[in-house]
Structure formats: structure tokens, C-alpha cells
Design a protein around this motif. Structure first.
Motif, short mmCIF file in Angstrom:
data_model
loop_
_atom_site.label_atom_id
_atom_site.label_comp_id
_atom_site.label_asym_id
_atom_site.label_seq_id
_atom_site.Cartn_x
_atom_site.Cartn_y
_atom_site.Cartn_z
N VAL A 13 42.66 53.25 32.90
CA VAL A 13 41.81 53.75 33.98
C VAL A 13 41.79 52.74 35.11
CG1 VAL A 13 40.36 55.14 32.45
CG2 VAL A 13 39.68 52.80 33.01
N SER A 14 41.51 53.22 36.30
CA SER A 14 41.43 52.36 37.48
C SER A 14 39.99 51.95 37.73
CB SER A 14 41.97 53.10 38.70
OG SER A 14 41.12 54.19 39.04
N LYS A 15 39.83 50.95 38.57
CA LYS A 15 38.49 50.53 38.96
C LYS A 15 37.75 51.69 39.63
CE LYS A 15 38.15 47.89 42.57
NZ LYS A 15 38.22 46.71 43.47
N GLU A 16 38.46 52.46 40.45
CA GLU A 16 37.82 53.57 41.16
C GLU A 16 37.30 54.63 40.19
OE1 GLU A 16 39.92 51.08 43.71
OE2 GLU A 16 40.74 52.18 41.98
N ARG A 19 41.81 34.96 38.19
CA ARG A 19 42.81 35.00 37.13
C ARG A 19 42.14 34.84 35.78
NH1 ARG A 19 47.73 31.10 37.80
NH2 ARG A 19 48.40 32.81 39.16
N VAL A 20 42.49 35.72 34.85
CA VAL A 20 41.96 35.68 33.49
C VAL A 20 43.11 35.45 32.51
CG1 VAL A 20 40.71 36.94 31.69
CG2 VAL A 20 40.07 37.24 34.10
N VAL A 21 42.91 34.51 31.59
CA VAL A 21 43.88 34.22 30.54
C VAL A 21 43.30 34.65 29.20
CG1 VAL A 21 45.15 32.39 29.34
CG2 VAL A 21 44.79 32.24 31.81
N THR A 22 44.13 35.26 28.36
CA THR A 22 43.69 35.59 27.00
C THR A 22 44.74 35.13 26.00
OG1 THR A 22 44.69 37.80 26.76
CG2 THR A 22 42.58 37.68 27.92
N GLY A 68 51.73 44.60 34.88
CA GLY A 68 51.56 43.43 35.73
C GLY A 68 50.99 42.22 35.03
N VAL A 69 50.91 42.24 33.70
CA VAL A 69 50.40 41.08 32.94
C VAL A 69 51.48 40.00 32.93
CG1 VAL A 69 49.62 40.26 30.68
CG2 VAL A 69 48.94 42.54 31.50
N ASP A 70 51.08 38.75 33.21
CA ASP A 70 52.00 37.62 33.18
C ASP A 70 52.27 37.24 31.73
OD1 ASP A 70 53.38 35.24 33.40
OD2 ASP A 70 51.84 34.21 34.57
N LEU A 85 42.16 44.51 32.80
CA LEU A 85 41.85 43.65 33.94
C LEU A 85 42.93 43.71 35.01
CD1 LEU A 85 40.39 40.68 31.88
CD2 LEU A 85 39.12 42.09 33.53
N SER A 86 44.19 43.87 34.59
CA SER A 86 45.26 44.09 35.56
C SER A 86 45.05 45.40 36.30
CB SER A 86 46.62 44.10 34.85
OG SER A 86 46.99 42.82 34.43
N ASN A 87 44.64 46.44 35.58
CA ASN A 87 44.39 47.73 36.22
C ASN A 87 43.25 47.65 37.23
OD1 ASN A 87 46.40 49.02 34.77
ND2 ASN A 87 45.04 49.77 33.17
N TYR A 88 42.33 46.71 37.04
CA TYR A 88 41.22 46.54 37.97
C TYR A 88 41.58 45.64 39.15
CZ TYR A 88 38.65 48.26 33.88
OH TYR A 88 38.23 48.98 32.79
N GLY A 89 42.80 45.12 39.16
CA GLY A 89 43.26 44.34 40.30
C GLY A 89 43.23 42.84 40.15
N LEU A 90 42.93 42.33 38.95
CA LEU A 90 42.92 40.89 38.74
C LEU A 90 44.28 40.38 38.28
CD1 LEU A 90 39.51 40.27 36.89
CD2 LEU A 90 39.98 40.46 39.34
N GLU A 91 44.52 39.09 38.45
CA GLU A 91 45.70 38.46 37.87
C GLU A 91 45.39 38.14 36.40
OE1 GLU A 91 46.78 35.00 40.03
OE2 GLU A 91 47.37 36.11 41.84
N THR A 92 46.32 38.46 35.52
CA THR A 92 46.09 38.22 34.09
C THR A 92 47.30 37.55 33.46
OG1 THR A 92 46.96 40.39 33.43
CG2 THR A 92 44.60 40.26 33.91
N ARG A 93 47.02 36.79 32.43
CA ARG A 93 48.07 36.08 31.69
C ARG A 93 47.77 36.19 30.20
NH1 ARG A 93 48.80 30.63 34.22
NH2 ARG A 93 50.22 31.82 35.56
#
Length: 340
Positions: free
Chosen positions: A321-324, A3-6, A73-75, A43-51
Motif C-alpha cells: 500500500v502507498s502512504k496516500e 533512512r531506516v536500517v533493519t 527500492g530496498v538497498d 517503509l520504501s513504499n512510504y517514500g523512505l530510504e531503506t536498507r
């Protein structure tokens, strides 16, 4: 899941259609963005939880800004409502030898006048692995600088890794003010991201033998800049994007990462630019993704540079963009052939 917070400002962006000049335009294209918000979307697009943490006015424009993040999907559950307004910036995209132009209308924005006691820091940093901010946020006002400091103290109290993208903006504060404020905030930083202008304007550290306007990059000089930042602030890693500006339309794009002992240099991409706004944010988010998921330093750097190279092809502030897709470019497929 990591999870990353900004923390930062999200703004309403009004840009002229295509490459029209302000004096030509009869309408504006609308989107929302800001350094730290852009990072959350990537970071959400790469599959991480973000806030994402900010303050927005309690009206439909503030809600539209929040909605623009929720769709990825950003919190946004820790964003207080109030204040007078949402900041605005106007963008005129440059081309060839004509540079892009930005006009700000952000005075008295809600986040610039927010107070620390409006935020639930324990809740905000619950379960977080990483906290990221930029030099833009403390530049907004003295109150925003105090808010940033409070967030940093709360993050460090929980043992969270902290990164900063220096992002010096001369329209927001002087070099002297930037150095005074950022020097205090760097006490809490583990990873420092910036370019040659940031290092010089914020810390007075210049990359010798480098002239981006002539397309000249001295990698040894950048390593020396990174060494000085590590020695001065005791950070663990320093990363710098290396932009060679041939024109507003064509840039060389690469980056360097230094860990105090060894430097890592990425491959270079020759870019034909669609929209360069958010290019640095997409690099920062790519690097954060690589580091927080514990990729080797060289791979983390290559991921960041490939991700940001792709961002330059996408209109708007954020990197869709996606991680892929990033991994495909990292693997050498930059042909641009139609995917069927």
C-alpha cells in the motif's frame, strides 16, 4: 530523506492456494518475506530510504530473495553471500473457526550461522536515522543473537534510534531463553513494540483482565504493562497491537502507545482477513514511519493501525500500500468502493 536500517531473516514462503489444507494442495504459491524485510518494503513504499541486512546463500534462491526486495527500492548492497540455505516456511491459511498453520524448515539457514565480521557496520549505518529488529532474529541461534548484539552496539555508537518488535516464537526458543537474551538486548532499545503474548512470554508481564480469544481487551491493563516495560528497561515508548480474535476470518484491530506519562489509543477496525501474516510487521513499519518523520504520537499510531488494517486484505507477507492509501483510510474512508 530519512533512512531506516533493519536486520533479520528473509525466507521463502510456500503457501497453499486459497484456503486449501496442506493435505489437499498439489502446488504452492511462492513469495519471500520476513519480519524486518517486510518492514523495509513498507517503509520504501512510504517514500523512505531503506536498507535490509541479512545473509543469503550464494545461489539462485538467495538471489531471488534479494531481488524480491530490490523491486521495491530496498538497498541490499550490504548483504553477504554464503552459507548452506535459505529458510523456508509453509503456510496453510485458516478461515472462520479453523486457524492458520505454519510449518518451519529453517534450520542452518545462512543468517542463523552468520558472524559479525562478515558485515561492514560503519557502512551499513552510514546516514541512518533508525534501526529496527525483531525478537525472531536473536531466536534463530546463539550466533544470530551475537550478531544482533553487534548491530545494536554499532547503531548506538552512531546515536541511531532503535526499535524492537518482540515477536515471541515458541517454535524457536523457550520463554526462559527469550527472557535471558532479550533482557540483554533491551539495553539498546528506545521503542518497544509487542502484543500481550509477547510481553507475557518474553518478560513475564501479563495484561490483566484480557482474553483475546473471547474478544476482551482491558486498555488500562495494557497501559500498566507498558509502564512496567518502561520502568524495567528505560525505553522511551511502548506500543502494543490489540487484536480481538473473533475467528480466523474476523478480528478487531487497534493499538495503544504509551510514552511514560500519557497513553494514546487508536480507532478500532473490524477486519475481514485475507492474509494476517505480516500484520504486526506492517504495524511496526507504520509506527516507525510516523515517528521517524516526527508525526504527533496520536497521528503516528493512527497511521500504523490504518496501514496494518490494510495489510490484512493483501495476500503475501508484505504490505503493498502507498502512504496516500493509508492516509485515506485514516481520514475515514473505509468504504471499499471501487476507485475509478
Amino acid at each position: 530523506m530519512k533512512r531506516v536500517v533493519t536486520l533479520g531473516e528473509i525466507m521463502l514462503r510456500l503457501s497453499t492456494p486459497g484456503f486449501e489444507r496442506f493435505v489437499q494442495a498439489d502446488s504452492f504459491d511462492v513469495c519471500y518475506g520476513g519480519g524486518e524485510a517486510n518492514c523495509c518494503v513498507s517503509l520504501s513504499n512510504y517514500g523512505l530510504e531503506t536498507r535490509f541486512v541479512t545473509k543469503v546463500p550464494d545461489n539462485e534462491i538467495g538471489q531471488s530473495a534479494v531481488n524480491s526486495l530490490r523491486r521495491y527500492g530496498v538497498d541490499t548492497s550490504f548483504i553477504p553471500r554464503g552459507g548452506d540455505r535459505l529458510g523456508i516456511y509453509f503456510l496453510e491459511s485458516g478461515a472462520s473457526q479453523r486457524p492458520s498453520k505454519v510449518i518451519y524448515d529453517r534450520a542452518h539457514a545462512a543468517i542463523a550461522e552468520a558472524k559479525s565480521d562478515e558485515f561492514d557496520w560503519d557502512g551499513i549505518f552510514e546516514g541512518a536515522d533508525w534501526f529496527h529488529f525483531t525478537g525472531i532474529t536473536p531466536a534463530l541461534s546463539d550466533a544470530a543473537a551475537e550478531l544482533t548484539l553487534a548491530a545494536l552496539k554499532a547503531a548506538k555508537a552512531k546515536g541511531i534510534t532503535v526499535s524492537v518488535d518482540l515477536n515471541y516464537r515458541k517454535k524457536l526458543w523457550s520463554q526462559a531463553k527469550a527472557q535471558e537474551v532479550m533482557t540483554k538486548l533491551m539495553e539498546y532499545v528506545d521503542v518497544c513494540i509487542g502484543n500481550e503474548e509477547d510481553a507475557e512470554k518474553v518478560f513475564g508481564i501479563k495484561a490483566q483482565g484480557t482474553d483475546i480469544h473471547k474478544g476482551e481487551i482491558n486498555h488500562v491493563a495494557y497501559e500498566e504493562v507498558a509502564k512496567q516495560i518502561i520502568e524495567k528497561f528505560n525505553v522511551k515508548l511502548v506500543a502494543s497491537t490489540l487484536r480481538e480474535s473473533y475467528s480466523a476470518s474476523d478480528n478487531g484491530w487497534s493499538a495503544i502507545l504509551f510514552d511514560g506519562e500519557k497513553s494514546y489509543l487508536s480507532k478500532k477496525y473490524d477486519l475481514r482477513i485475507v492474509d494476517r501474516v505480516g500484520g504486526g510487521d506492517s504495524f511496526a513499519s507504520g509506527l516507525i514511519y510516523g515517528l521517524v518523520t516526527e508525526l504527533p504520537y496520536q497521528e503516528a499510531l493512527e497511521f500504523a493501525v490504518a496501514a496494518s488494517a490494510l495489510k490484512h486484505t493483501i495476500p503475501g507477507d508484505t504490505n503493498h500500500v502507498s502512504k496516500e492509501e493509508v492516509l485515506t483510510l485514516m481520514g475515514g474512508d473505509g468504504s471499499g468502493r471501487v476507485q475509478r
